[in-house]
Structure formats: structure tokens, C-alpha cells
Motif scaffolding. Structure first.
Motif, PDB file in Angstrom:
ATOM      1  N   UNK B 239       0.821  -1.222   0.000  1.00  0.00           N
ATOM      2  CA  UNK B 239       0.000   0.000   0.000  1.00  0.00           C
ATOM      3  C   UNK B 239       0.851   1.266   0.000  1.00  0.00           C
ATOM      4  N   UNK B 241       4.061   1.258  -1.471  1.00  0.00           N
ATOM      5  CA  UNK B 241       5.154   1.047  -2.426  1.00  0.00           C
ATOM      6  C   UNK B 241       5.119   2.105  -3.524  1.00  0.00           C
ATOM      7  N   UNK B 264      -3.214  -9.796  -0.151  1.00  0.00           N
ATOM      8  CA  UNK B 264      -4.569  -9.248  -0.296  1.00  0.00           C
ATOM      9  C   UNK B 264      -4.803  -8.595  -1.656  1.00  0.00           C
ATOM     10  N   UNK B 265      -3.823  -7.873  -2.153  1.00  0.00           N
ATOM     11  CA  UNK B 265      -4.097  -7.081  -3.346  1.00  0.00           C
ATOM     12  C   UNK B 265      -2.930  -7.110  -4.339  1.00  0.00           C
ATOM     13  N   UNK B 266      -2.734  -8.249  -5.023  1.00  0.00           N
ATOM     14  CA  UNK B 266      -1.612  -8.332  -5.964  1.00  0.00           C
ATOM     15  C   UNK B 266      -1.725  -7.351  -7.122  1.00  0.00           C
ATOM     16  N   UNK B 269       0.921  -4.768  -7.549  1.00  0.00           N
ATOM     17  CA  UNK B 269       2.194  -5.061  -8.225  1.00  0.00           C
ATOM     18  C   UNK B 269       2.163  -4.470  -9.634  1.00  0.00           C
ATOM     19  N   UNK B 271      -0.157  -2.013 -10.644  1.00  0.00           N
ATOM     20  CA  UNK B 271      -0.403  -0.561 -10.550  1.00  0.00           C
ATOM     21  C   UNK B 271       0.903   0.179 -10.297  1.00  0.00           C
ATOM     22  N   UNK B 272       1.749  -0.394  -9.453  1.00  0.00           N
ATOM     23  CA  UNK B 272       3.022   0.262  -9.136  1.00  0.00           C
ATOM     24  C   UNK B 272       4.185  -0.250  -9.985  1.00  0.00           C
TER      25      UNK B 272
END
Lengths: 338, 338
Positions: B239, B241, B264-266, B269, B271-272
Motif C-alpha cells: 500500500x 510502495x 490481499x491485493x496483488x 504489483x 499498478x506500481x
């Protein structure tokens, strides 16, 4: 000046995107200033990434603004020019958005690109020989970096990215396994695109079943995975991943509506010493010329025969886009405007 | 020949590891054959990876066999030698396991290494100037590849890997933020190890709270993360990164007991545009000389002051190991045998 029908984003989705998020607007095209070009769009590109931009959340790109033309790639013809390098009749690709015409400042680098349609049809410059093709190329060549004999897996295999990925991986001597929805798409993936196998995800709706199907289709395990979808298929791939395998993470379409989309067992990344890398092709413009040259040659020689789903008329764009998000398209989704 | 107390793996854990999984055995040491060396262990290393090997599941290493000496790193002294290059009194590190003596075929490459204890205490060759130190070095230098001014985060910051990671990252001009359990460890991480900040995970027992603490400690976001633990801390780091951040995935200690440990929210990876890479330091022997040279210099010059938790006597090994898995150690966990 011609009348210009446009599709605006009227309001943001609450969960699933719906037709009511969009609005048809009729505008006049303004008179051209110096260096501007008026482009009549022959084709509009519809792409999954657009769904992400409809949300008002932190991401790699700014959200699509409300009350403005939906952004997107376009291919068309110059119909009026005040730029010395562009003449009426030139075929061009650009980022004109969901509208029939766009006024482009052609002096801005990358805003407009002339294309040769003698060997490659104009529409393919929005697909195999455009952004989706380069996306496949970057993920395969720069992240996965395959060796001959390795096994590659790609989701949405019949789509614009997946089909290009398959041709590029076959050209490098890999075994290529696709994942697609339904027997028609799977048959196209193996028979026309030349994949070694294709798994119908509708027959394998959970990670356990998908993992078993992958075991059969990939007897030597998985060395490279191109992720377009996210969700349980990613979990299943991790269960079959070889040591030192690589994942190019390009899309998580299954998560666009905002539901949580966890990865069940990230410890497998360690256990298999994997590399997972997310990327956005527009941040790697340096590879486009090399990638487009290879993709153009694959299309010109018939080694990559991309399929297209073509909706007719700008009014059809929202439904075609919503269908794309549900996998109703078959190949690259376009809207034809003339 | 001397009597040799050993700890064997007697049975595999069902969930959490317990003292009953181990068994104390007394054996005789056999007479030496040509090229063999008898080493008396001064120190045994206890490391989190050993828990993974206690399971009978697919992983990067073979499971620890039942009914045999627990495998692990050791530092000691040659007490008898039939190999021309080793003399009685030589200080050596090796992989002698949980026992007081080991018989080593010193002609096998890498089986035994002579070390110089004039500037670096023998025990540190099992920690900062050994496998844990090189682990930190590989993750930082080869995977994260930090630039000066970037922000690095490491879990288990007061431990053998985390403390080395901090010193190596500070030497490269980074801001370094640790995560550790309890005020004493956090104080040591900032005051003695020189980290810029340390977050007590006991004060932040969920991803939301940890994410808020990371926001405060990392005002410019996170560029590099060294993962030793897994679970909600990894979620919280994602969150915070930054674009193009890198994660070196070295341990998932939170998942060793077999409970599911999802991410929880790959999609972050993607998005960033992150890179996540798992690795095992023993597969990268080519970097050890360079890494050990830098780590030895950091220890010799006092820039890295590793702390140790030392249990006394082989009988204490199982309890010390179980404590390590729960974070009861403070710094590198050793067992002293003499």
C-alpha cells in the motif's frame, strides 16, 4: 466543419461498469490552427485498461475525467491539415478517443504516426501491430526472456495481446499454452494461432481444476506466464510454476470492479524463486520500433493472423466495451466508424 | 573418540513445531578416513529456514530426513585431521548440523571453510559474515539495486539478516526503516544499528495500522522491501510502495506452520509496476566472496554491530529454535556448545 459524435464518461461505475456510465454527445469540430491536423477515425480501439481508468482511484494513469471524451487509441485518415508533414489522405494512428473526428497538434511528439497499409490492414495498427502487440512483446522478451524449449502460458489467448504473445513465443521455440473462454476461442487458439494447447477456463472454474488442466497441458511445468486476468488462474499457475519461472503482470481485469482479488499462496514465489514484474507498455517507448518491426513481419507473412470483433458505429461503443470486459469479444475489439 | 550428542528430527510438525518433534541422541564419532576432519562445534546456527525443511512438502530444498541429525550451519575447531590442508586448531565453518562434533570430508568443495578470527569473532561467521549476511547482501544489491536517497524497509530488522541489510543499505545512502517486535528491539535497531526509524509490529497488528505507521516512517514512500516474514506486513508495504519499487522475497516465516497466507491485493504489483523476486542465497555462490568481503569490513570497522542470542548446550537447541520462530530471540540465534 463536420459534426462529431463523441462518447463521454458521464459518471463512474459503482462496482460493475454499465451503459449508463457513458453519454453520447454531438459536438462541432473547431477550425484548425497552425500545426493541427483533422483526423477522421476509421477505427476506435477498445481495451481492458480503459475500465481501470473509469475508477477514481490511484493507479499508474490519471483517471478518465468525467464529462470528457473517453480516451483511447484510434486509426484513421487525415482529412484536413495545417501541418507540413501531414497531407490529406495520409493514414494515421493516434490517441483520438471515442469520437468520430479528432483535432491533433501534430507537432507534439508521438501524437500522430503515419502508417503503411499496403501489407498490414489499418485496423491491425490498433492490435497486433500496435499497443497490444508491443505489450505482448515487452512482457515476453524483456520480462520473461524465454529460452527455446520452455513452456509459456498466456490468459485471454484469443485476444489482441494473447494472440501476439503466442506467435512471438512460437517464433522463439517455446511450447505455448493458451487459456481462453469457450470451445470456439480455444479451437481458434490452437488451429489458427498455432498454440500447442488451449484450456477453456469455463470448464475449469476454480484453482484446483485449472491446476489439473495446466498439469496436463504443461507436462514440463510452466517457465513463463503472461498475466492478463488475475484471480484464481494466477493461483493455479503458481501451483505449476517451475523453479526460476517468470511472470509478466500486465492486467488484472478480474479485479477492475473493485472486489478483492487476493493471491492465495505468495509463498510459492519464494519456494520457486520466481520473478513477478508489473509493467505498462507506454513507459517503454524505446522498445516500440524493434517490437513493431517483428510484429509487422509476423502479420505480413501470415504467421500471426489476428482476429477482430468489429462493432459498427460510435453508438455501439459502450455495449461493445462492456462485452469486452465479460470476454464476449473474439479477438481484438474495435469500433468501425465509416 | 569423543561421545557426540545430537538432536534428530523424530517426527514432523502437525501445524506448529513443538519440542516433541526433536529427539536427543548420543552417538560415537567414527574413526577418521583419509581426507576426513573431525570438527568440534563451538556454535550451532539456528535459522528460520529450518522450520520449512521440517515439513514434508515440495520446496527448494529436500525435507530434513526423519531420524537423522538436524541440518544446519556450524562454527568450530579442527580437533583431528586426515586432510593435508587442515590442522588441529584451525577455526572452520561448515554445515555440521545439530551435534557436538562432525566428521567432514574436507576434499568436498565448500564442505569446510577456514576463517580468520583476529578481527571477526568466530560466531559472526554464522551471522553477519555468513549465510544471513550474504542473504541480506544478495537481496539488496542484486534484486533491489538501491539508489542513494531511496527508502528501504526490512522486517525482522533486529535479526541477523535485517541488521546486515540495514548496514548495507545505509552504506549506499538509503533511508532505512526496520520493522521489529517490541520496544527493546526497536530501540536497538535505531540506536545501535543506525536505522532511520523502526516500527514495532506489536503496536500495529493489522495491515491498515501498519500502513499508517509506514506512511509516517517513509514520507517518500517505499522503494525497496526485504521480505522475511510474509502476511499482513507485506500487504501494508504494498500500500506504500512507490512506482518501480522492488521486493526481495527471502522468507515467509509467518506461513511455515501451513496456514494460508494470502496476498490481499496483488493488483498493486501492476499498478506500481513492481518487481518481486524470490531467491535462495545458496544458489548464488558466485556473489559470496564479494558479499563476505564487504560484510567483514563492516563488522571489523564497527559499522555493523550484530547482536546475538546464545543458548547454552545442545539440549537447549529445540527450545531456542522454537523461540526463534516466535521472535523471542534478539539478534542472531546461536547455540554455544563449549
Amino acid at each position: 466543419m463536420p459534426t462529431n459524435k463523441q462518447i463521454h464518461l458521464d459518471n463512474r461505475p459503482d462496482g460493475e461498469a454499465v451503459a449508463g456510465n457513458f453519454k453520447l454527445v454531438t459536438a462541432e469540430t473547431p477550425a484548425l490552427k497552425d500545426n493541427q491536423v483533422l483526423v477522421r477515425h476509421h477505427y476506435m480501439s477498445l481495451d481492458p485498461y480503459m475500465r481501470g481508468r473509469m475508477n477514481d482511484s490511484k493507479s499508474y494513469a490519471q483517471p478518465q475525467p468525467l464529462g470528457q471524451v473517453m480516451q483511447g487509441g484510434t486509426a484513421g485518415e487525415v482529412v484536413e491539415s495545417k501541418h507540413p508533414k501531414y497531407a490529406v489522405g495520409d493514414k494515421v494512428v493516434g490517441f483520438g478517443g471515442w469520437q468520430e473526428y479528432s483535432v491533433v497538434d501534430a507537432s507534439q511528439p508521438g501524437a500522430l504516426k503515419k502508417v503503411d497499409t499496403t501489407q498490414v490492414p489499418l485496423s491491425h495498427y490498433l492490435g497486433a501491430v500496435g499497443m497490444p502487440g508491443v505489450t505482448a512483446w515487452y512482457g515476453l522478451v524483456k520480462i520473461i526472456a524465454p529460452k527455446a524449449g520452455e513452456t509459456m502460458v498466456v490468459t485471454a489467448a484469443s485476444g489482441a495481446v494473447g494472440s501476439a504473445f503466442g506467435a512471438l513465443a512460437k517464433a522463439r521455440g517455446c511450447r505455448v499454452v493458451g487459456i481462453a473462454g469457450g470451445p470456439d476461442k480455444c479451437k481458434y487458439v490452437t488451429d489458427e494461432l498455432g498454440f500447442d494447447a488451449c484450456i477453456d477456463y469455463r470448464q475449469h472454474p476454480d484453482a484446483k481444476s485449472m491446476s489439473a488442466a495446466l498439469k496436463e497441458a504443461c507436462p514440463n511445468g510452466i517457465d513463463g506466464y503472461f498475466e492478463n486476468v488475475g484471480g484464481y488462474i494466477f493461483d493455479a499457475v503458481l501451483l505449476r510454476a517451475n523453479a526460476f519461472s517468470r511472470v509478466a503482470l500486465c492486467g488484472m481485469i478480474a479485479g477492475y470492479d473493485g472486489q478483492p482479488l487476493p493471491l492465495a499462496n505468495p509463498a510459492l514465489i519464494l519456494i520457486n524463486r520466481m520473478k513477478i514484474e508489473g509493467f505498462i507498455v507506454s513507459e517503454h517507448m524505446e522498445v516500440w520500433p524493434e517490437a513493431l518491426a517483428e510484429l509487422g513481419a509476423l502479420v505480413a507473412t501470415g504467421k500471426l493472423r489476428p482476429r477482430e470483433s468489429v462493432a459498427q458505429g460510435i453508438e455501439a461503443a459502450p455495449e461493445a466495451f462492456l462485452g469486452l470486459l465479460k470476454g464476449k469479444n473474439f479477438g481484438k475489439q474495435l469500433v468501425k466508424l465509416i
